[in-house]
Design an enzyme around this catalytic site. Structure first.
Site, PDB file in Angstrom:
ATOM      1  N   SER A  97      83.423  20.208  56.462  1.00  7.80           N
ATOM      2  CA  SER A  97      83.398  21.175  56.126  1.00  7.80           C
ATOM      3  C   SER A  97      84.418  21.726  58.194  1.00  7.80           C
ATOM      4  O   SER A  97      84.105  21.643  58.577  1.00  7.80           O
ATOM      5  CB  SER A  97      81.690  22.217  55.951  1.00  7.80           C
ATOM      6  OG  SER A  97      81.619  21.347  55.101  1.00  7.80           O
ATOM      7  N   LYS A 172      84.862  25.241  50.295  1.00  9.52           N
ATOM      8  CA  LYS A 172      83.651  25.396  50.502  1.00  9.52           C
ATOM      9  C   LYS A 172      83.458  26.575  51.330  1.00  9.52           C
ATOM     10  O   LYS A 172      82.563  27.041  51.459  1.00  9.52           O
ATOM     11  CB  LYS A 172      83.698  23.963  51.909  1.00  9.52           C
ATOM     12  CG  LYS A 172      82.454  23.610  52.543  1.00  9.52           C
ATOM     13  CD  LYS A 172      81.005  23.786  51.699  1.00  9.52           C
ATOM     14  CE  LYS A 172      80.372  23.889  52.577  1.00  9.52           C
ATOM     15  NZ  LYS A 172      79.639  22.872  53.129  1.00  9.52           N
ATOM     16  N   LYS A 240      80.335  27.919  62.821  1.00  3.80           N
ATOM     17  CA  LYS A 240      81.088  27.389  63.023  1.00  3.80           C
ATOM     18  C   LYS A 240      81.899  27.512  61.364  1.00  3.80           C
ATOM     19  O   LYS A 240      83.415  28.162  61.540  1.00  3.80           O
ATOM     20  CB  LYS A 240      81.151  25.751  63.068  1.00  3.80           C
ATOM     21  CG  LYS A 240      82.282  24.969  62.800  1.00  3.80           C
ATOM     22  CD  LYS A 240      82.830  24.040  61.374  1.00  3.80           C
ATOM     23  CE  LYS A 240      81.115  23.466  61.423  1.00  3.80           C
ATOM     24  NZ  LYS A 240      81.652  22.711  59.553  1.00  3.80           N
TER      25      LYS A 240
END
Length: 298
Positions: A97, A172, A240
């Site tokens: 990701s 995502k 993140k």
């Protein structure tokens, strides 16, 4: 299956994914220091390699599952990386990701060097990875998606081509936005219920059966009820991901006010030492803000 897969990155998610690919009949070569992370793959019949170059040489497919954009860039672009050692025409599936713009740039480099690259980030956490029930959102060319489908189907149950290169990462990012907000409001509800002495299990049962029900409630209620935060997906990684979605939203000129607040709460959890815990440990942050101890007492 006659295909050989090089799997780079055998962490919490990558390890069970590689094992499931081996069990599905592929020949899997894994690489990830430290070597102990390859034990489960070897026990399943796969092979551990001593270098990334050894893993990818002669592989039909290269799968990548590493934490962040710089890690993917290093795995693909470095002198010891995939593009330097894999054969032209190799299909590269990036399960990581990362930032959509980084994926778009890597896709262009891959095409210039004769590789096929798709972005295929996953959702479902450690449980989904272990049970081969991941949701996979795929960006890239339609024919590359079709070529990757047997690999994707071996690790996921919901596999959808969502658009060109980078589209998988964009979806995502939206997924991580929704999950983070759901976890935060579940944590707030738990603290609220406990403040009134309600039977938490019974309350979550009835909430889960109504409109408030969600996959997050079902998967994370145990963590919050038992104060058990062994990582299925670490706060460090979700921090993140919230950086990715807030940055991408700003670039697109759209506002995500709730997401921005949850991103700050995620950052606070990390700053308070919870980064290595499961993202359900956002509960600890709600308790801190409420002046409560770890177990919920004042």
């Amino acid at each position: 299956m006659s295909q050989t897969i090089a799997f780079i990155g055998l962490g919490i998610m990558g390890n069970p994914m590689a094992v499931n690919l081996q069990r599905a009949g592929f020949t899997v070569r894994g690489y990830n220091p430290p070597p102990a992370r390859t034990d489960a793959l070897v026990e399943a019949g796969g092979t551990a390699t001593d270098s990334l170059a050894e893993a990818v040489q002669g592989a039909d497919v290269v799968c990548v599952m590493v934490p962040d954009s710089p890690d993917v860039q290093d795995v693909l672009l470095s002198e010891d990386g995939v593009f330097a050692h894999a054969a032209p025409g190799t299909l590269v599936i990036d399960f990581s990701s990362i930032r959509p713009d980084v994926t778009t740039g890597l896709s262009k480099v891959a095409a210039e060097k004769g590789f096929r690259l798709i972005d295929a980030p996953v959702s479902g956490g450690e449980a989904g990875a272990k049970n081969a029930k991941l949701s996979i959102m795929v960006g890239g060319a339609a024919d590359d998606f079709a070529a990757a489908r047997p690999v994707l189907d071996a690790v996921g149950t919901t596999v959808v081509h969502v658009g060109p290169a980078g589209a998988g990462q964009t979806v995502k990012a939206a997924n991580q936005l929704i999950v983070a907000c759901n976890i935060e409001v579940l944590a707030e509800a738990v603290v609220f219920l406990q403040a009134y002495g309600v039977d938490l299990g019974a309350a979550l049962d009835v909430l889960g059966g109504g409109l408030a029900g969600s996959a997050v409630l079902q998967q994370k209620r145990g963590n919050m009820s038992q104060d058990s935060f062994e990582p299925g997906f670490r706060i460090d990684l979700h921090h993140k991901d919230m950086g990715i979605v807030t940055s991408a939203a700003r670039e697109a000129g759209v506002v995500i006010p709730l997401g921005a607040n949850v991103a700050q709460l995620m950052a606070s959890a990390r700053a308070n030492g919870d980064g290595s815990l499961d993202h359900s440990a956002l509960l600890r942050g709600v308790r801190r803000l409420s002046g409560l101890s770890e177990g919920g007492a004042e």
